[in-house]
Design a protein around this motif. Structure first.
Motif, PDB file in Angstrom:
ATOM      1  N   ALA A 156       0.388  -1.021  -0.315  1.00 58.22           N
ATOM      2  CA  ALA A 156       0.163  -0.017   0.263  1.00 58.22           C
ATOM      3  C   ALA A 156       1.103   1.239   0.211  1.00 58.22           C
ATOM      4  O   ALA A 156       1.769   0.886   0.538  1.00 58.22           O
ATOM      5  CB  ALA A 156      -1.002   0.258   1.253  1.00 58.22           C
ATOM      6  N   GLU A 157       0.387   2.548  -0.172  1.00 55.95           N
ATOM      7  CA  GLU A 157       1.065   3.532  -0.902  1.00 55.95           C
ATOM      8  C   GLU A 157       0.774   4.493   0.883  1.00 55.95           C
ATOM      9  O   GLU A 157      -0.475   4.554   0.890  1.00 55.95           O
ATOM     10  CB  GLU A 157       0.741   4.868  -1.776  1.00 55.95           C
ATOM     11  CG  GLU A 157       1.558   3.564  -2.645  1.00 55.95           C
ATOM     12  CD  GLU A 157       2.257   4.568  -3.654  1.00 55.95           C
ATOM     13  OE1 GLU A 157       1.127   5.294  -3.712  1.00 55.95           O
ATOM     14  OE2 GLU A 157       2.625   4.408  -5.172  1.00 55.95           O
ATOM     15  N   ALA A 158       1.104   4.764   1.498  1.00 57.62           N
ATOM     16  CA  ALA A 158       1.312   5.989   2.303  1.00 57.62           C
ATOM     17  C   ALA A 158       2.028   7.590   2.842  1.00 57.62           C
ATOM     18  O   ALA A 158       2.794   7.547   1.985  1.00 57.62           O
ATOM     19  CB  ALA A 158       0.097   5.598   3.853  1.00 57.62           C
ATOM     20  N   ASP A 159       1.491   8.493   2.853  1.00 61.79           N
ATOM     21  CA  ASP A 159       2.471   9.822   3.050  1.00 61.79           C
ATOM     22  C   ASP A 159       3.041   9.743   4.823  1.00 61.79           C
ATOM     23  O   ASP A 159       2.575   9.065   5.891  1.00 61.79           O
ATOM     24  CB  ASP A 159       1.474  11.346   3.293  1.00 61.79           C
ATOM     25  CG  ASP A 159       0.365  11.239   2.053  1.00 61.79           C
ATOM     26  OD1 ASP A 159       1.099  10.822   0.652  1.00 61.79           O
ATOM     27  OD2 ASP A 159      -0.534  11.624   1.243  1.00 61.79           O
ATOM     28  N   VAL A 187       4.178   0.738   1.122  1.00 67.73           N
ATOM     29  CA  VAL A 187       5.208  -0.203   2.089  1.00 67.73           C
ATOM     30  C   VAL A 187       4.520  -1.636   1.492  1.00 67.73           C
ATOM     31  O   VAL A 187       3.507  -2.021   1.324  1.00 67.73           O
ATOM     32  CB  VAL A 187       4.358   0.455   4.109  1.00 67.73           C
ATOM     33  CG1 VAL A 187       3.269   0.182   3.160  1.00 67.73           C
ATOM     34  CG2 VAL A 187       5.030  -1.062   4.660  1.00 67.73           C
ATOM     35  N   GLY A 188       5.148  -2.840   1.499  1.00 68.58           N
ATOM     36  CA  GLY A 188       4.406  -4.063   1.442  1.00 68.58           C
ATOM     37  C   GLY A 188       5.426  -4.727   2.415  1.00 68.58           C
ATOM     38  O   GLY A 188       6.330  -4.736   2.669  1.00 68.58           O
ATOM     39  N   ARG A 189       4.348  -6.588   2.493  1.00 73.57           N
ATOM     40  CA  ARG A 189       4.566  -7.626   3.592  1.00 73.57           C
ATOM     41  C   ARG A 189       5.592  -8.809   2.471  1.00 73.57           C
ATOM     42  O   ARG A 189       4.694  -8.730   1.621  1.00 73.57           O
ATOM     43  CB  ARG A 189       3.179  -7.707   4.195  1.00 73.57           C
ATOM     44  CG  ARG A 189       3.269  -8.873   4.969  1.00 73.57           C
ATOM     45  CD  ARG A 189       2.555  -9.232   5.962  1.00 73.57           C
ATOM     46  NE  ARG A 189       2.885 -10.377   7.197  1.00 73.57           N
ATOM     47  CZ  ARG A 189       1.683 -11.049   7.364  1.00 73.57           C
ATOM     48  NH1 ARG A 189       0.307 -10.786   7.097  1.00 73.57           N
ATOM     49  NH2 ARG A 189       1.741 -11.865   8.390  1.00 73.57           N
ATOM     50  N   ILE A 190       5.979  -8.896   2.653  1.00 81.10           N
ATOM     51  CA  ILE A 190       7.004  -9.904   1.989  1.00 81.10           C
ATOM     52  C   ILE A 190       7.122 -11.583   2.671  1.00 81.10           C
ATOM     53  O   ILE A 190       6.569 -11.993   2.400  1.00 81.10           O
ATOM     54  CB  ILE A 190       7.754  -9.796   0.799  1.00 81.10           C
ATOM     55  CG1 ILE A 190       8.961  -8.800   1.739  1.00 81.10           C
ATOM     56  CG2 ILE A 190       7.620  -9.048  -0.015  1.00 81.10           C
ATOM     57  CD1 ILE A 190      10.510  -8.722   1.022  1.00 81.10           C
ATOM     58  N   GLY A 191       7.751 -11.203   4.055  1.00 82.85           N
ATOM     59  CA  GLY A 191       7.610 -12.610   4.929  1.00 82.85           C
ATOM     60  C   GLY A 191       9.038 -13.279   4.191  1.00 82.85           C
ATOM     61  O   GLY A 191       8.667 -14.216   5.117  1.00 82.85           O
ATOM     62  N   TYR A 243       6.991 -12.156   9.817  1.00 84.56           N
ATOM     63  CA  TYR A 243       6.604 -10.530   9.743  1.00 84.56           C
ATOM     64  C   TYR A 243       7.519 -10.329   9.199  1.00 84.56           C
ATOM     65  O   TYR A 243       9.046 -10.296   9.453  1.00 84.56           O
ATOM     66  CB  TYR A 243       6.728 -10.435  10.795  1.00 84.56           C
ATOM     67  CG  TYR A 243       5.341 -11.051  11.863  1.00 84.56           C
ATOM     68  CD1 TYR A 243       4.074 -10.153  11.064  1.00 84.56           C
ATOM     69  CD2 TYR A 243       5.518 -11.676  12.617  1.00 84.56           C
ATOM     70  CE1 TYR A 243       2.592 -10.407  11.279  1.00 84.56           C
ATOM     71  CE2 TYR A 243       3.910 -12.541  13.042  1.00 84.56           C
ATOM     72  CZ  TYR A 243       2.806 -12.172  12.577  1.00 84.56           C
ATOM     73  OH  TYR A 243       1.244 -12.839  12.719  1.00 84.56           O
ATOM     74  N   GLY A 244       7.974  -9.224   8.702  1.00 84.89           N
ATOM     75  CA  GLY A 244       8.648  -8.838   7.244  1.00 84.89           C
ATOM     76  C   GLY A 244       8.007  -8.035   6.208  1.00 84.89           C
ATOM     77  O   GLY A 244       7.265  -8.060   5.628  1.00 84.89           O
ATOM     78  N   TYR A 245       8.526  -6.221   6.340  1.00 87.08           N
ATOM     79  CA  TYR A 245       8.368  -5.504   5.241  1.00 87.08           C
ATOM     80  C   TYR A 245       8.891  -4.947   4.662  1.00 87.08           C
ATOM     81  O   TYR A 245      10.527  -4.572   5.249  1.00 87.08           O
ATOM     82  CB  TYR A 245       7.079  -4.818   6.145  1.00 87.08           C
ATOM     83  CG  TYR A 245       6.257  -5.015   7.448  1.00 87.08           C
ATOM     84  CD1 TYR A 245       4.884  -5.011   6.673  1.00 87.08           C
ATOM     85  CD2 TYR A 245       6.616  -5.897   8.259  1.00 87.08           C
ATOM     86  CE1 TYR A 245       3.613  -5.632   7.062  1.00 87.08           C
ATOM     87  CE2 TYR A 245       4.967  -6.386   8.124  1.00 87.08           C
ATOM     88  CZ  TYR A 245       3.945  -6.526   8.258  1.00 87.08           C
ATOM     89  OH  TYR A 245       3.030  -7.026   8.938  1.00 87.08           O
ATOM     90  N   PHE A 246       8.612  -3.927   3.639  1.00 89.52           N
ATOM     91  CA  PHE A 246       9.739  -3.037   3.233  1.00 89.52           C
ATOM     92  C   PHE A 246       9.211  -2.310   2.809  1.00 89.52           C
ATOM     93  O   PHE A 246       8.137  -1.398   2.621  1.00 89.52           O
ATOM     94  CB  PHE A 246      10.072  -3.405   1.658  1.00 89.52           C
ATOM     95  CG  PHE A 246       9.383  -3.858   0.179  1.00 89.52           C
ATOM     96  CD1 PHE A 246       8.931  -2.667  -0.436  1.00 89.52           C
ATOM     97  CD2 PHE A 246       8.644  -5.010   0.423  1.00 89.52           C
ATOM     98  CE1 PHE A 246       8.063  -2.439  -0.781  1.00 89.52           C
ATOM     99  CE2 PHE A 246       7.847  -5.411  -0.703  1.00 89.52           C
ATOM    100  CZ  PHE A 246       6.987  -4.140  -1.726  1.00 89.52           C
ATOM    101  N   PHE A 247      10.244  -0.782   2.815  1.00 88.42           N
ATOM    102  CA  PHE A 247       9.424   0.552   2.487  1.00 88.42           C
ATOM    103  C   PHE A 247      10.344   1.418   1.632  1.00 88.42           C
ATOM    104  O   PHE A 247      11.284   1.011   1.467  1.00 88.42           O
ATOM    105  CB  PHE A 247       9.956   1.420   3.844  1.00 88.42           C
ATOM    106  CG  PHE A 247       9.034   1.601   5.233  1.00 88.42           C
ATOM    107  CD1 PHE A 247       7.604   1.317   5.564  1.00 88.42           C
ATOM    108  CD2 PHE A 247       9.276   0.111   5.762  1.00 88.42           C
ATOM    109  CE1 PHE A 247       6.665   1.003   6.947  1.00 88.42           C
ATOM    110  CE2 PHE A 247       8.954  -0.091   7.629  1.00 88.42           C
ATOM    111  CZ  PHE A 247       7.887   0.215   7.788  1.00 88.42           C
TER     112      PHE A 247
END
Lengths: 345, 92
Positions: free
Chosen positions: A156-159, A167-171, A176-180
């Motif tokens: 998803a995108e956010a400000d 920000v995405g959830r890949i794991g 639990y693991g996220y990228f920005f």
């Protein structure tokens, strides 16, 4: 804390050096700057059709805000790279580890008559990942409700202030693991926001991820195919849409798959700190050669050495007792480690 | 020794094959058994099955193997191989 190269097994001494970061990811939260990853933006009226043609996965079924982990082949069907594709309507972001940047560039070349624009986000964007149980609440804490309740393989995108953050959830290292992903000029703002919400976050290196991914059997293109093994020998069936009528390299890919003699398995050795080297021969109980080691490490959680290995197809089965450089072990089911239950196999 | 090992391998492969058929048929997946790797995650990354598939899968395994599957163990349905592990453990 440097690895000699991607095919060098992690030594126990190296794991000791990495233990603080390892413990953080497995029990709390670790942060890794992977801004050196290759990042391409593919847009245009024909973008989806183009990517469907050059990637093995099904781009027609990739919804907006979904992530597809797939791969690209050359015209002869040889593996080029695995790719995380972030799906949009007519715009897509492609991510792949830094050592595969050239392979990604080689794969993503639209024809002149295709209405597709490819932009290298390269150094203009930073890519930060956080991994570990305490990363689960982080995206919403710093970016708000727009990123709440994110499914695995979604984004998803956010400000964040003046910046837009994807920000995405890949794991790939656990549940639990996220990228920005954001523009490079907002890197410090993003890192400050992460450290404010997670003051105990521990800095990690890309080297550590090799061990983390091995424990969860996440695919590591640099380490898991030491002899250029066929992707289907490596168990990457899930990156391929077998029903797609066409994709670049399809015929050669499936022709070679029929001849591929091995099948990747997970092996846990019996309570040893000796890490077998890549390509070490694997014997069965009667001393017969049944395969070789691909990627091995000492697992702090399991307190023994673990490896991905290629076994002869007819012998590749869970439960098979094996011997590697004099150490006994057996084939086990993947993964070695499951974050959600915080338990080891 | 070798005969015992070969029997072990053969038995495991047979069980894995049965589970693959079960998953593909009951979830109506457009796949052949050889197109599913036995270590492939069934949920999330991998085959990307959903919670409805999970329920269907539990019922299918219970019916096929005449056993009760605990619903609080998230590790059982991680892959074809972990389902096979559970069935083998249950037989012991």
């Amino acid at each position: 804390m440097t690895m000699q190269n991607a095919n060098t097994p992690l030594s126990f001494e190296t794991v000791q050096e990495m233990s603080a970061a390892y413990d953080a990811v497995r029990s709390r939260i670790g942060l890794t700057d992977i801004s050196d990853w290759a990042k391409l933006k593919v847009t245009g009226y024909d973008a989806r059709e183009f990517l469907d043609r050059v990637l093995t996965g099904n781009m027609q079924q990739l919804g907006e805000n979904e992530i597809l982990h797939t791969m690209a082949l050359d015209a002869d069907g040889n593996f080029l790279t695995d790719i995380q594709v972030l799906g949009g309507f007519e715009d897509f972001i492609l991510l792949t580890p830094a050592d595969r940047a050239d392979a990604l560039a080689a794969a993503i070349k639209p024809d002149a008559d295709e209405e597709v624009e490819v932009v290298d986000l390269g150094r203009d964007y930073c890519l930060i990942r956080v991994d570990g149980p305490e990363s689960a609440d982080l995206p919403m804490a710093i970016l708000g409700g727009a990123v709440a309740g994110m499914r695995i393989m979604a984004f998803a995108e956010a400000d964040l202030g003046d910046a837009t953050v994807t920000v995405g959830r890949i794991g790939t290292t656990g549940e639990y693991g996220y990228f920005f992903l954001t523009d490079a000029s907002s890197r410090d703002t993003l890192l400050a926001a992460i450290r404010a919400e997670a003051p105990d976050v521990v800095d990690c290196t890309a080297d550590l991820h090799r061990l983390l991914q091995l424990e969860t059997r996440g695919f590591n293109a640099s380490a898991d195919r030491p002899g250029g093994e066929h992707p289907l020998e490596a168990g990457l069936h899930w990156m391929v849409d077998f029903q797609k009528p066409e994709f670049v390299g399809k015929d050669g890919f499936f022709a070679r798959a029929k001849e591929a003699p091995h099948h990747m398995v997970c092996i846990a050795l019996d309570e040893t700190r000796v890490v077998p080297e890549t390509k070490t021969q694997i014997l069965d109980g009667d001393g017969n050669d049944v395969g070789y080691v691909a990627n091995a490490a000492w697992s702090p959680t399991l307190e023994t050495s673990i490896c991905l290995a290629y076994l002869k197809r007819d012998m590749a089965a869970v439960g098979l007792p094996v011997s590697i450089a004099g150490q006994s072990g057996r084939v086990v089911s993947a993964p070695f480690f499951i974050t959600k239950s915080n338990s080891a196999r | 020794m070798q005969q015992t090992v070969l029997a072990l391998v053969s038995e495991r492969k047979k069980l894995v094959s049965t589970i693959k058929d079960l998953v593909i048929e009951n979830l109506e997946l457009d796949l052949e058994p050889h197109q599913v790797d036995e270590d492939c995650p069934l949920f999330g990354v991998g085959l990307a099955l959903d919670s409805i598939d999970a329920l269907q899968l539990v019922l299918s395994v219970e019916r096929e193997f005449d056993m009760t599957v605990p619903t609080d163990d998230v590790t059982i349905f991680r892959s074809i191989n972990t389902i096979a592990d559970f069935i083998e453990r249950s037989k012991d």
